[in-house]
Write a protein that holds these residues in place. Structure first.
Motif, mmCIF file in Angstrom:
data_model
loop_
_atom_site.group_PDB
_atom_site.id
_atom_site.type_symbol
_atom_site.label_atom_id
_atom_site.label_comp_id
_atom_site.label_asym_id
_atom_site.label_seq_id
_atom_site.Cartn_x
_atom_site.Cartn_y
_atom_site.Cartn_z
ATOM 1 N N GLY A 31 0.785 -1.229 0.000
ATOM 2 C CA GLY A 31 0.000 0.000 0.000
ATOM 3 C C GLY A 31 0.815 1.275 0.000
ATOM 4 N N ASN A 32 2.107 1.182 -0.279
ATOM 5 C CA ASN A 32 2.936 2.378 -0.328
ATOM 6 C C ASN A 32 2.440 3.337 -1.400
ATOM 7 O OD1 ASN A 32 4.546 1.404 1.716
ATOM 8 N ND2 ASN A 32 6.085 0.559 0.334
ATOM 9 N N THR A 33 2.709 4.628 -1.219
ATOM 10 C CA THR A 33 2.279 5.652 -2.158
ATOM 11 C C THR A 33 2.884 5.407 -3.531
ATOM 12 O OG1 THR A 33 2.127 7.216 -0.332
ATOM 13 C CG2 THR A 33 2.180 8.137 -2.553
ATOM 14 N N GLN A 53 -2.333 -0.663 -4.728
ATOM 15 C CA GLN A 53 -2.425 0.208 -3.553
ATOM 16 C C GLN A 53 -3.865 0.254 -3.043
ATOM 17 O OE1 GLN A 53 -1.694 4.346 -4.327
ATOM 18 N NE2 GLN A 53 -1.321 4.814 -2.182
#
Length: 114
Positions: A31-33, A53
């Motif tokens: 889920g990192n940007t 994400q």
């Protein structure tokens, strides 16, 4: 409910909480940007990353909800209310609790509640 059964359900709830911890750790990495700079990543790769994400964020929401349900079940265990429906106060069948130890409602009340 008998004490041995309560210990079994408490163990199941704690095991599920540990599994949620592991799942949340995995989802955090997914889920990192997503970088929006096209010089670093192509449009299709960026779209794939954005979809991953979004899926990770939805997974994190499900984990949070399940964590809250487990914590509530553990609180009911601590005060002696575990295994009884929150609506009708009837005993929840052991097969239902084995399938979902965090279940707060009997099948009839859960069906009516939906």
């Amino acid at each position: 409910m008998m004490g041995d059964d309560l210990d079994q359900y408490k163990c199941l709830l704690n095991q599920r909480m540990e599994a949620l911890d592991e799942l949340e750790n995995e989802l955090q990495h997914t889920g990192n940007t997503v970088e929006l700079d096209q010089t670093c990543i192509g449009r299709l790769s960026r779209m794939d990353a954005m979809q991953a994400q979004a899926m990770a964020q939805a997974g994190q929401q499900r984990c949070l909800l399940e964590r809250q349900q487990i914590q509530s079940a553990l609180q009911r265990l601590a005060v002696g209310d575990y295994g009884y429906c929150l609506i009708c106060d009837e005993a929840i069948p052991s097969l239902r609790l084995q399938a979902n130890p965090a279940a707060p409602l009997c099948i009839q009340c859960a069906s009516a509640h939906e």
